[in-house]
Design a protein around this motif. Sequence first.
Motif, PDB file in Angstrom:
ATOM      1  N   ILE A  40       0.871  -1.178   0.000  1.00 50.07           N
ATOM      2  CA  ILE A  40       0.000   0.000   0.000  1.00 50.07           C
ATOM      3  C   ILE A  40       0.904   1.222   0.000  1.00 50.07           C
ATOM      4  N   ALA A  41       0.609   2.191  -0.848  1.00 48.96           N
ATOM      5  CA  ALA A  41       1.394   3.431  -0.812  1.00 48.96           C
ATOM      6  C   ALA A  41       0.434   4.600  -0.823  1.00 48.96           C
ATOM      7  N   ASN A  42       0.853   5.697  -0.196  1.00 55.93           N
ATOM      8  CA  ASN A  42       0.017   6.891  -0.234  1.00 55.93           C
ATOM      9  C   ASN A  42       0.387   7.753  -1.416  1.00 55.93           C
ATOM     10  N   LYS A  43      -0.638   8.224  -2.098  1.00 54.42           N
ATOM     11  CA  LYS A  43      -0.384   9.144  -3.215  1.00 54.42           C
ATOM     12  C   LYS A  43      -0.970  10.472  -2.782  1.00 54.42           C
ATOM     13  N   GLY A  44      -0.169  11.503  -2.773  1.00 56.75           N
ATOM     14  CA  GLY A  44      -0.685  12.794  -2.335  1.00 56.75           C
ATOM     15  C   GLY A  44      -0.655  12.897  -0.830  1.00 56.75           C
ATOM     16  N   LYS A  45      -0.840  14.135  -0.351  1.00 54.12           N
ATOM     17  CA  LYS A  45      -0.656  14.389   1.071  1.00 54.12           C
ATOM     18  C   LYS A  45      -1.978  14.436   1.816  1.00 54.12           C
ATOM     19  N   GLY A  46      -1.896  14.277   3.130  1.00 51.57           N
ATOM     20  CA  GLY A  46      -3.061  14.492   3.980  1.00 51.57           C
ATOM     21  C   GLY A  46      -3.948  13.279   4.076  1.00 51.57           C
ATOM     22  N   GLU A  47      -4.930  13.399   4.978  1.00 53.02           N
ATOM     23  CA  GLU A  47      -5.787  12.255   5.249  1.00 53.02           C
ATOM     24  C   GLU A  47      -6.656  11.870   4.069  1.00 53.02           C
ATOM     25  N   ASP A  48      -6.975  12.858   3.196  1.00 56.22           N
ATOM     26  CA  ASP A  48      -7.825  12.522   2.066  1.00 56.22           C
ATOM     27  C   ASP A  48      -7.016  12.264   0.798  1.00 56.22           C
ATOM     28  N   GLY A  49      -5.711  12.071   0.945  1.00 52.02           N
ATOM     29  CA  GLY A  49      -4.875  11.712  -0.213  1.00 52.02           C
ATOM     30  C   GLY A  49      -5.294  10.336  -0.721  1.00 52.02           C
ATOM     31  N   LEU A  50      -4.791   9.965  -1.896  1.00 53.15           N
ATOM     32  CA  LEU A  50      -5.191   8.674  -2.459  1.00 53.15           C
ATOM     33  C   LEU A  50      -4.268   7.569  -1.971  1.00 53.15           C
ATOM     34  N   SER A  51      -4.823   6.377  -1.826  1.00 52.54           N
ATOM     35  CA  SER A  51      -4.005   5.210  -1.496  1.00 52.54           C
ATOM     36  C   SER A  51      -3.926   4.341  -2.734  1.00 52.54           C
ATOM     37  N   GLN A  52      -2.753   3.804  -2.972  1.00 51.10           N
ATOM     38  CA  GLN A  52      -2.607   2.870  -4.094  1.00 51.10           C
ATOM     39  C   GLN A  52      -2.238   1.501  -3.546  1.00 51.10           C
ATOM     40  N   ALA A  53      -3.036   0.500  -3.890  1.00 53.07           N
ATOM     41  CA  ALA A  53      -2.695  -0.879  -3.499  1.00 53.07           C
ATOM     42  C   ALA A  53      -2.147  -1.581  -4.735  1.00 53.07           C
ATOM     43  N   ASP A  54      -1.063  -2.287  -4.541  1.00 51.02           N
ATOM     44  CA  ASP A  54      -0.406  -3.037  -5.611  1.00 51.02           C
ATOM     45  C   ASP A  54      -0.295  -4.463  -5.137  1.00 51.02           C
ATOM     46  N   LEU A  55      -0.762  -5.411  -5.924  1.00 49.80           N
ATOM     47  CA  LEU A  55      -0.566  -6.784  -5.466  1.00 49.80           C
ATOM     48  C   LEU A  55      -0.228  -7.711  -6.612  1.00 49.80           C
ATOM     49  N   ILE A  56       0.286  -8.855  -6.221  1.00 50.42           N
ATOM     50  CA  ILE A  56       0.541  -9.910  -7.200  1.00 50.42           C
ATOM     51  C   ILE A  56      -0.190 -11.142  -6.700  1.00 50.42           C
ATOM     52  N   ILE A  57      -0.974 -11.764  -7.577  1.00 49.71           N
ATOM     53  CA  ILE A  57      -1.566 -13.036  -7.190  1.00 49.71           C
ATOM     54  C   ILE A  57      -1.011 -14.108  -8.121  1.00 49.71           C
ATOM     55  N   THR A  58      -0.899 -15.302  -7.576  1.00 47.01           N
ATOM     56  CA  THR A  58      -0.365 -16.397  -8.380  1.00 47.01           C
ATOM     57  C   THR A  58      -1.491 -17.374  -8.655  1.00 47.01           C
ATOM     58  N   TRP A  59      -1.672 -17.665  -9.923  1.00 50.71           N
ATOM     59  CA  TRP A  59      -2.677 -18.638 -10.342  1.00 50.71           C
ATOM     60  C   TRP A  59      -2.032 -19.540 -11.385  1.00 50.71           C
ATOM     61  N   GLN A  60      -2.120 -20.825 -11.164  1.00 50.35           N
ATOM     62  CA  GLN A  60      -1.515 -21.800 -12.064  1.00 50.35           C
ATOM     63  C   GLN A  60      -0.075 -21.415 -12.415  1.00 50.35           C
ATOM     64  N   GLU A  61       0.690 -21.154 -11.365  1.00 46.95           N
ATOM     65  CA  GLU A  61       2.127 -20.867 -11.467  1.00 46.95           C
ATOM     66  C   GLU A  61       2.474 -19.621 -12.261  1.00 46.95           C
ATOM     67  N   ARG A  62       1.472 -18.760 -12.507  1.00 49.29           N
ATOM     68  CA  ARG A  62       1.797 -17.513 -13.189  1.00 49.29           C
ATOM     69  C   ARG A  62       1.358 -16.347 -12.322  1.00 49.29           C
ATOM     70  N   ASN A  63       2.144 -15.268 -12.366  1.00 50.42           N
ATOM     71  CA  ASN A  63       1.829 -14.098 -11.541  1.00 50.42           C
ATOM     72  C   ASN A  63       0.958 -13.111 -12.297  1.00 50.42           C
ATOM     73  N   TYR A  64      -0.011 -12.540 -11.610  1.00 49.21           N
ATOM     74  CA  TYR A  64      -0.874 -11.513 -12.192  1.00 49.21           C
ATOM     75  C   TYR A  64      -0.837 -10.296 -11.286  1.00 49.21           C
ATOM     76  N   HIS A  65      -0.671  -9.141 -11.916  1.00 48.43           N
ATOM     77  CA  HIS A  65      -0.490  -7.917 -11.167  1.00 48.43           C
ATOM     78  C   HIS A  65      -1.821  -7.171 -11.110  1.00 48.43           C
ATOM     79  N   GLY A  66      -2.117  -6.564  -9.981  1.00 46.77           N
ATOM     80  CA  GLY A  66      -3.341  -5.756  -9.891  1.00 46.77           C
ATOM     81  C   GLY A  66      -3.059  -4.455  -9.157  1.00 46.77           C
ATOM     82  N   VAL A  67      -3.720  -3.391  -9.585  1.00 37.77           N
ATOM     83  CA  VAL A  67      -3.546  -2.089  -8.935  1.00 37.77           C
ATOM     84  C   VAL A  67      -4.926  -1.523  -8.619  1.00 37.77           C
ATOM     85  N   GLY A  68      -5.049  -0.896  -7.469  1.00 37.29           N
ATOM     86  CA  GLY A  68      -6.294  -0.212  -7.136  1.00 37.29           C
ATOM     87  C   GLY A  68      -5.980   1.132  -6.512  1.00 37.29           C
ATOM     88  N   ILE A  69      -6.707   2.167  -6.901  1.00 36.08           N
ATOM     89  CA  ILE A  69      -6.464   3.496  -6.323  1.00 36.08           C
ATOM     90  C   ILE A  69      -7.790   4.033  -5.792  1.00 36.08           C
TER      91      ILE A  69
END
Length: 518
Positions: free
Chosen positions: A451-480
């Motif tokens: 999780i990373a913060n984008k922008g300042k302050g309490e109402d700044g945006l959060s960015q979640a970055d994850l990798i999930i593994t399915w059938q031995e392959r990695n898939y990347h996902g981002v949410g803001i």
Amino acid sequence: MDDKVIIFDTTLRDGEQALTASLSVHEKLQIAQAIERLGVDIIEAGFPVSSPGDFHSVQEIAKTVKNSVVCGLSRAVEADIKACADALSVADQFRIHTFISTSDVHVQQKLRKDFSDVEAMAIHAVKYARKFTDDVEFSCEDAGRTPIDNLCRMVEQAIKAGASTINIPDTVGYTLPHEFGGIINQLFNRVPNIDQAIISVHCHNDLGLAVANSIAAVQAGARQIECTINGIGERAGNCSLEEVAMIMKTRADLLNVTTNIQHQEIARTSKLVSHLCNMPVQPNKAIVGSNAFSHSSGIHQDGMLKASNTYEIMTPESVGISKTKLNLTSRSGRHVIKHRMESLGYQDTDFDLNTLYQDFLKLADKKGQVFDEDLEALVFNIQQQEMQDHYQIESMSVQAANGNFATAGVKLVAGGDSQAYSATGNGPVDALYQAIKQGVADQFDVTDFKIANKGKGEDGLSQADLIITWQERNYHGVGIATDIIEASGQALISALNAIERSKRVAELREQRQKTPQV
Ligand code: KIV
Ligand code: ZN
């Protein structure tokens, strides 16, 4: 001189004391066992007198760890040393580490004593510790700023009192490499009984020199390095274990020393410590940063495809990372795209490289990094939007009670059908993910999450970055999103949609293989 350098890990003592939230006994045990697997010689497990919790965890680690010597820290006072001995006596072999400051500023300002008082305390502490074990380490705190005559005097007296390891800390990370190496050199030249002890170093990183200073000390004859996983520790941290270990391996030609470190365990141990200590590793950190073995420049990628030693001085596999990553960005050349398609199992005839490369550049300009599934989607002209919509979160609610326990409810749209799911978890993100998992037939694992913060302050945006593994392959996902939990949910959904996209690609590929080519 012996060519073996003893690795003394203080992640659970100097590292842990710098964390905002302390680790549980179970977490400390997990870390101690990982450090043992890594081949560390000595584990400094804690400071037993500091709290009943620390005493207990040192004792549990001493009971569990068998292949590394377990050590506890104590000031140069009997109560501390006794607490150490009591906590450690369950182990077959243990070390007591006792210390006192020796620099003028510490002796006069912090301890409000004379150097001769401090010297007497050190001698007494070492002799007292020897009543419990033969393995006694003595540290001259702030040695880096201690007048050399006093340092020589203290080292000689501590060895005479029975210390078998003498540690020279640069407590405030002040010295320069040639200066610190010079201190070690002078000790070897001036202390008459120096051959009766191992000389150890413990460098802090205030000026970013902890690793360089430790290596300079090894060149001057030090044979123990005190360090921590990921370099965590007081202020700017301690000397990083993975860096010194890989320097001694990679530059053995110049340094001529070895360690017992099992280098392939480095990445796994680093990840565990980062996760349990809640201390993310900076992406460009040497050896264990996520970019340490990834190449972005088109020229470098081209070199890497021809011979990996053009841009890599050690292999990622040697530290337990599965492979080099060539980031697909607008700087990547067509050669890299062709190579990536081949490694995904495509043949030259499956795609037109010129068209694919032009489409890739357009996507990379828009998106930054392009992932394998994006590339495949380009080959089959799959509209990003079409596939991204397979899963959607219609609504969600998460309640977190005190502590870690949480419940989540989610309305998930999958292929147009909406269904509600609920679940509990160890924290709000876990609860949400457990709820989403109920609506997804595929079995996947979340293998990385940030999780990373984008922008300042309490109402700044959060960015979640994850990798999930399915059938031995990695898939990347981002949410803001402004809300961390919502960003985390979106990131999982985007990775699940990437899986759907790759399934669609596989179908199209199969159809194409069945269609006779004219
Ligand atoms: O930095 C330091 O001097 C220490 C000592 C206790 C070894 O951590
Ligand atoms: Zn320290």
